[in-house]
Write a protein that holds these residues in place. Structure first.
Motif, PDB file in Angstrom:
ATOM      1  N   GLU B   6       0.674  -1.295  -0.018  1.00 57.63           N
ATOM      2  CA  GLU B   6       0.087  -0.096  -0.176  1.00 57.63           C
ATOM      3  C   GLU B   6       0.954   1.169   0.045  1.00 57.63           C
ATOM      4  OE1 GLU B   6      -2.795   0.079   3.202  1.00 57.63           O
ATOM      5  OE2 GLU B   6      -3.710   2.017   2.350  1.00 57.63           O
ATOM      6  N   PHE B   7       0.725   2.000  -1.004  1.00 57.57           N
ATOM      7  CA  PHE B   7       1.320   3.472  -0.836  1.00 57.57           C
ATOM      8  C   PHE B   7       0.161   4.494  -0.328  1.00 57.57           C
ATOM      9  CE2 PHE B   7       5.046   3.144  -3.970  1.00 57.57           C
ATOM     10  CZ  PHE B   7       4.987   1.982  -4.395  1.00 57.57           C
ATOM     11  N   ARG B   8       0.627   5.064   0.675  1.00 55.54           N
ATOM     12  CA  ARG B   8      -0.110   5.861   1.140  1.00 55.54           C
ATOM     13  C   ARG B   8       0.251   7.276   1.316  1.00 55.54           C
ATOM     14  NH1 ARG B   8      -2.158   3.918   6.973  1.00 55.54           N
ATOM     15  NH2 ARG B   8      -2.746   1.954   5.856  1.00 55.54           N
ATOM     16  N   ASN B   9      -0.288   8.304   0.338  1.00 51.21           N
ATOM     17  CA  ASN B   9       0.055   9.703   0.445  1.00 51.21           C
ATOM     18  C   ASN B   9       1.374   9.807  -0.264  1.00 51.21           C
ATOM     19  OD1 ASN B   9      -2.204   9.580   2.928  1.00 51.21           O
ATOM     20  ND2 ASN B   9      -2.580  10.856   1.371  1.00 51.21           N
ATOM     21  N   ILE B  10       1.831   9.155  -0.906  1.00 50.57           N
ATOM     22  CA  ILE B  10       3.388   9.231  -1.429  1.00 50.57           C
ATOM     23  C   ILE B  10       3.706  10.490  -2.200  1.00 50.57           C
ATOM     24  CG2 ILE B  10       5.300   8.011  -2.550  1.00 50.57           C
ATOM     25  CD1 ILE B  10       4.711   6.804   0.136  1.00 50.57           C
TER      26      ILE B  10
END
Ligand SMILES: Nc1ncnc2c1ncn2[C@@H]1O[C@H](COP(=O)(O)OP(=O)(O)OP(=O)(O)O)[C@@H](O)[C@H]1O
Ligand SMILES: [Mg+2]
Lengths: 407, 372, 280
Positions: B6-10
């Motif tokens: 999961e990429f979160r706010n990258i």
């Protein structure tokens, strides 16, 4: 999430720091073992503290005195005091040596005056007449002016001397009379030899490198062997080889004599030609190797393209070929030139008196007269010249690293 | 079940000025084959390198199986990477290359042999284990790199244009090969390419990158049939983009007036309020017939044949519509058309989409200063 | 490969002249050494050509002389120690410079190059002066440290040249496969740059073995190296014991040359162009 940004900056800095830690050992090592000592040596060219530490009262008494005004009487008393305070001659030796460099006779004057003063009872009573009675030189203002100029803590005396200049007692800078001049000719010798050899290296190295780059792989391999073998052979061996070749009883004279071409042996050694020939032999690989490595990268199609665009051969060479190999030419010239500037053993063994340049002088002042100040001043001149050339190279090629090129 | 990645706010910036990834949110299911597709410089490699641990995100956090990963060094991540130039160790044989990750993990020699052999069998290269990488063909090197990235059973395998250096035929073979290996091992694959055909044939889902943001993420069929904007429509497959003016809207439909007269019915691709319309229709959905006939089905536009190009299995006809726009049509080879001949093009309303923003619209403003 | 730029522009006559020049220059380069070395096998003290009776007389004189024996031993000890130290320092520095993209990269390079730029006389008297101050003049350690300083730059230059051709992606690959940075360096970087490291070491050895000037100042009678001993004896150019020593140094040169050639053939790194853009 600014804290993550900070983490990132930190981790990148950490990676850079780790890489830097690998470079630090060599930097520290060179700083301690090499660069520090060199800087320290160079600082000796302006260091002038011996006189003030051996003759503190005199130095103070003379501090306000100017050339052309009457000498303050306090100076005589201070001198007597200082000389009597020196319990052994050794205490006085460095100061006496220093004063002697700038005014011959000063060493003897100080030493004998000191000895005579020791024998006297209460010389402080009338120091002026006692000193003058011990030696008439104490009546000369030059003696005192010399002491005042050497009172330090820094001086331009050595640096001026190294370029055949001196500071008169009134503070103006003057040329040393040509009869006493000894350094400019050596400096000139050094540069003339360096220029000559660099030029010879280009004249001979360029076509040779070109031949190598255009030869078949096999021939190029053989030529590379011919260049590298002497290059890896110790310089001492090569110098001696030239000595044996060119000596009065050497190979060439032997050949000439036994073939009856000459009646007596020729003097081939101990002259400029011998030095140039040997230096070229020693340093020409530094020209050939970088030239060869750039020449190999220039494709044939470039010169063909230039020809097809109507450029005559010389124009094509100058406009297309030369710019591409310029970095190799620059690197080669730099390597040859700065090494020639510092060369010391070759002139010592194969040259005559006329071939001894700056490095020989430096070694002489360290070995024979222990005049570190002058050796340091000559080193400053040599080093500044070398770094000027290096700086030129760095700005021209935009690379600080000197490499012979990858084979 | 937690997503695999999961990429979160990258966000990512290399120089602290320009963002090359902008507020990326992406979650990848376990066992999924996800392809990142996009034009050059859109940030695909950067996204991959952050996941592999070779670059740090400037802001945001990456989770792998629920664990935050940003602070973990690359060698502790257990993520297999296949590099574009393969990055095989040239001084090691094929077997040594494949054994390397196992040795690093302290596997014993017996286990090592067995697993190296199994990995080589998997990529169907059992006989070349003693050779050095330099002695292999491009396709063989590619397989060895794949075997090396899979042999230690990583949770995720990343591939950055792994087929870029291969010729077309080998590429197609390897696409099938990689897909079948994915089906067998069942780990999460994240694959980068800028070949759209490759993306469509191989992936479970495709993420379309542009200038640091994902324009659309969907399965290939949806991407092709229902692009969410004009950029995706034109980036995936061929598509005509006709300019017109919106004259009516409602119920997910839009009516567009063409500059040369006539109107088109289309699905509304977005709910922009603008009057300008960009109608996307794929060349193979269009029927052409000679003359000016009004068959009364769907959208009909008249024009003249500008050019025909023969492709063997089909012909591309370029039609100049009334009003000057060109329309490309893909059709069978049966009917020969002459240049200048009057024709009618027609297609169903559900085969075309109207967007209110042009494909060149800057959905992501790249030149933004990062506030850090 | 065989044809390079400009060949087409040169006429046949020019090429012939260039060829003759090439041969002559080869004779100039090799001739003096090849004329000198055989003399050490001459039976008589005086120079005599052609050599009539071969003998190893001068070699036995050399080995019998404790002065020459000591010089030989000193050269071996000092050159070997300096080479080891310079190689360790140089490889670390070259790798660090390659890894980190430092802002002051070229300044660091200028600092590292100092011993190559500063004329050896200045380096020699500076180090002599500083070592003397702490009572370390005329010691082996001083001489070894000085030679290390003089030889380290060439190691940095040589290793940097191979690293420039080293594909940084290989280290990323190693990390992705689970190797920590140290392991990746040992297993991937080092084996691949080994030919460069060894060439650097050979050059470092050659520099130490070649040095006269620094050893002249820093070495006392006990530390006198072979070149210094030869220098001391050079007032008598026709002392054939010196020729015998020279012959031995020449053999070392031949050995180094062969070694370098073997290393070049073992180079497994791709040429510069191929890997150039894949670094970072
Ligand atoms: N190490 C770096 N330093 C600075 N900028 C970088 C670096 N790597 C990539 N960039 C920049 O970041 C942007 C995105 O690059 P990235 O390599 O992720 O694109 P990409 O989608 O993989 O493109 P391609 O299809 O050409 O491989 C580009 O503008 C690129 O110039
Ligand atoms: Mg990329």
């Amino acid at each position: 999430m600014p804290n993550i940004a900070r983490d990132q900056a930190r981790s990148e800095r950490a990676a850079k720091f780790r890489a830097l830690m690998l470079v630090v050992p060599i930097l520290l090592f060179l700083l301690v073992v090499f660069i520090g000592p060199v800087v320290k040596l160079l600082s000796r060219s302006v260091d002038d503290r011996d006189v003030a530490s051996a003759l503190p009262q005199t130095a103070q008494a003379l501090a306000e005195w100017r050339w052309g005004t009457p000498l303050p009487d306090a100076a005589y008393g201070a001198m007597v005091g200082d000389l009597r305070a020196a319990s052994t001659p050794a205490n006085l030796a460095p100061a006496a040596g220093r004063l002697n460099y700038s005014l011959p006779g000063m060493r003897a004057l100080l030493m004998t005056t000191r000895t005579k003063l020791q024998a006297l009872d209460r010389p402080e009573a009338d120091p002026k007449s006692i000193l003058i009675s011990l030696s008439a030189k104490w009546a000369e203002p030059a003696t005192w002016a010399n002491i005042r100029q050497a009172a330090g803590p820094i001086t331009d005396f050595y640096l001026l001397t190294a370029v055949d200049l001196k500071r008169d007692f009134d503070g103006s800078i003057a040329r040393v009379p040509p009869s006493q001049s000894s350094f400019l000719p050596s400096i000139r010798t050094t540069f003339v030899i360096a220029f000559t050899v660099t030029l010879l290296a280009i004249v001979f190295g360029f076509p040779f490198a070109y031949l190598m780059a255009s030869a078949t792989e096999r021939v190029a391999g053989i030529m590379m062997f011919v260049v590298l073998l002497p290059f890896l052979t110790a310089t001492m061996v090569r110098i001696l080889a030239w000595g044996i070749l060119l000596g009065r009883e050497g190979v060439i004279n032997y050949g000439l004599l036994s073939s009856g071409l000459v009646d007596g042996p020729l003097d081939l050694l101990y002259n400029r030609t011998a030095v140039n020939i040997a230096l070229l032999h020693i340093f020409v690989p530094y020209m050939i190797l970088p030239l060869y490595s750039v020449m190999k990268t220039v494709p044939l199609s470039h010169m063909r393209a230039a020809a097809s665009l109507g450029a005559p051969p010389f124009t094509a060479f100058r406009r297309v070929y030369l710019p591409q190999i310029a970095p190799g030419l620059a690197a080669g010239s730099l390597l040859v030139f700065i090494q020639c500037l510092g060369v010391f053993v070759v002139p010592a063994i194969l040259g005559g008196a006329q071939e001894q340049g700056l490095p020989s002088l430096i070694a002489h002042y360290v070995n024979k007269t222990l005049n570190w100040g002058l050796a340091a001043a000559l080193s400053v001149i040599l080093l500044v010249s070398v770094y000027l050339v290096y700086w030129l190279f760095v700005t021209l090629t935009k690379s600080a690293s000197l490499s012979l090129g990858t084979r | 079940m937690k997503p695999s990645v999961e990429f979160r706010n990258i966000s990512k910036s290399y120089d602290n000025q320009t963002l090359v990834i902008r507020d990326l949110n992406l979650s990848i299911e376990r066992g999924e084959f996800l392809t990142l597709l996009g034009p050059s410089g859109s940030g695909k490699t950067t996204a991959l390198m952050m996941l592999a641990g070779f670059e740090m995100p400037t802001t945001g956090e990456i989770f792998v199986e629920g664990q935050p990963y940003s602070a973990l060094p690359a060698h502790k991540r257990d993520i297999g990477v296949v590099f574009q130039n393969y990055a095989l160790f040239p001084h090691m044989s094929v077997a040594e290359n494949i054994a390397f990750p196992l040795q690093v993990r302290g596997h014993g020699p017996k286990d090592l042999d067995r697993r190296v052999k199994a990995a080589l069998d998997m990529v169907r290269l059992p006989e070349i284990s003693a050779r050095k990488p330099a002695q292999l063909s491009g396709g063989q090197q590619q397989r060895v790199a794949l075997a090396r990235a899979l042999v230690y059973e990583p949770k995720i395998v990343l591939m950055d244009e792994p087929l870029g250096a291969l010729d077309r035929q080998l590429r197609e073979e390897m696409q099938i090969e990689i897909k079948s290996i994915h089906a067998r091992v069942g780990v999460t694959f994240v694959y980068v390419t800028h070949d759209q055909g490759e993306a469509l044939t191989m992936s479970d889902r495709v993420a379309i990158f542009r200038k640091g943001v994902i324009e659309q993420i969907a399965d290939p069929q949806t991407l092709y049939d229902r692009p969410c904007n004009a950029f995706v429509a034109t980036f995936i497959g061929d598509s005509n983009l006709l300019r017109g003016t919106i004259v009516g809207r409602g119920g997910g439909q839009a009516t567009v007036a063409m500059p040369g007269g006539g109107t088109l019915d289309a699905r509304a691709g977005d709910n922009g309020a603008g009057k300008d319309a960009y109608v996307s229709v794929r060349p193979e959905k269009i029927d052409v017939s000679a003359g000016c006939i009004d068959r009364g089905v769907g959208n009909i536009l008249a024009g003249t044949v500008d050019k025909t190009v023969f492709f063997g299995d089909h012909v591309k006809v370029s039609i100049r519509l009334e009003g000057g726009q060109l329309l490309a049509v893909k059709t069978g080879t049966t009917e020969p058309y002459k240049n200048g001949q009057t024709v009618t093009a027609s297609w169903r309303a559900e085969d075309c989409v109207a967007f209110t923003a042009p494909p060149t619209r800057d959905t992501a403003v790249v030149e933004t200063t990062v506030q850090v | 490969m065989t044809q390079r730029a400009m060949t087409s522009a040169l006429s046949l006559a020019n090429r012939a002249a260039l060829g003759i020049f090439g041969v002559m220059f080869c004779i100039y380069l090799l001739g003096p050494i090849l004329a000198f070395i055989p003399m050490s096998f001459n039976d008589v003290a005086l120079l005599h050509y052609p050599i009539e009776r071969f003998s190893l007389r001068w070699y036995s004189n050399l080995v019998a002389s404790s002065e020459w024996r000591l010089a030989l031993l000193n050269s071996v000890v000092v050159a070997t120690s300096a080479t080891v130290l310079a190689t360790i320092l140089g490889v670390c520095a070259a790798f660090g410079l390659w890894r980190g993209r430092f802002r002051g990269h070229s300044i660091i390079m200028v600092v590292i190059m100092t011993p190559m730029i500063v004329p050896s006389v200045i380096g020699a008297i500076s180090m002599y002066f500083s070592f003397a101050e702490i009572g370390m003049d005329y010691t082996y350690s001083a001489l070894i440290l000085a030679h290390t300083a003089m030889a380290a730059p060439i190691v940095v230059v040589t290793v940097s040249a191979v690293l420039a051709r080293f594909d940084g992606n290989l280290l990323r690959a190693a990390a992705s496969l689970g190797a920590d940075p140290l392991l990746a360096f040992r297993k991937v970087t080092l084996p691949l740059i080994m030919p460069g490291v060894v060439s650097g070491a050979v050059f470092a050895f050659a520099i130490s073995l070649d040095d006269v000037v620094v050893a002249l100042f820093l070495a006392g009678p006990d530390q006198r190296t072979l070149p210094v001993q030869m220098y001391m004896r050079s007032t008598d150019l026709f002392d054939l014991a010196t020729a015998a020593a020279a012959a031995m140094m020449f053999i070392v040169a031949v050995a180094m040359m062969i070694f370098l050639e073997l290393l070049r053939r073992r180079d497994r790194l791709a040429p510069v162009a191929k890997a150039a853009d894949s670094r970072r």
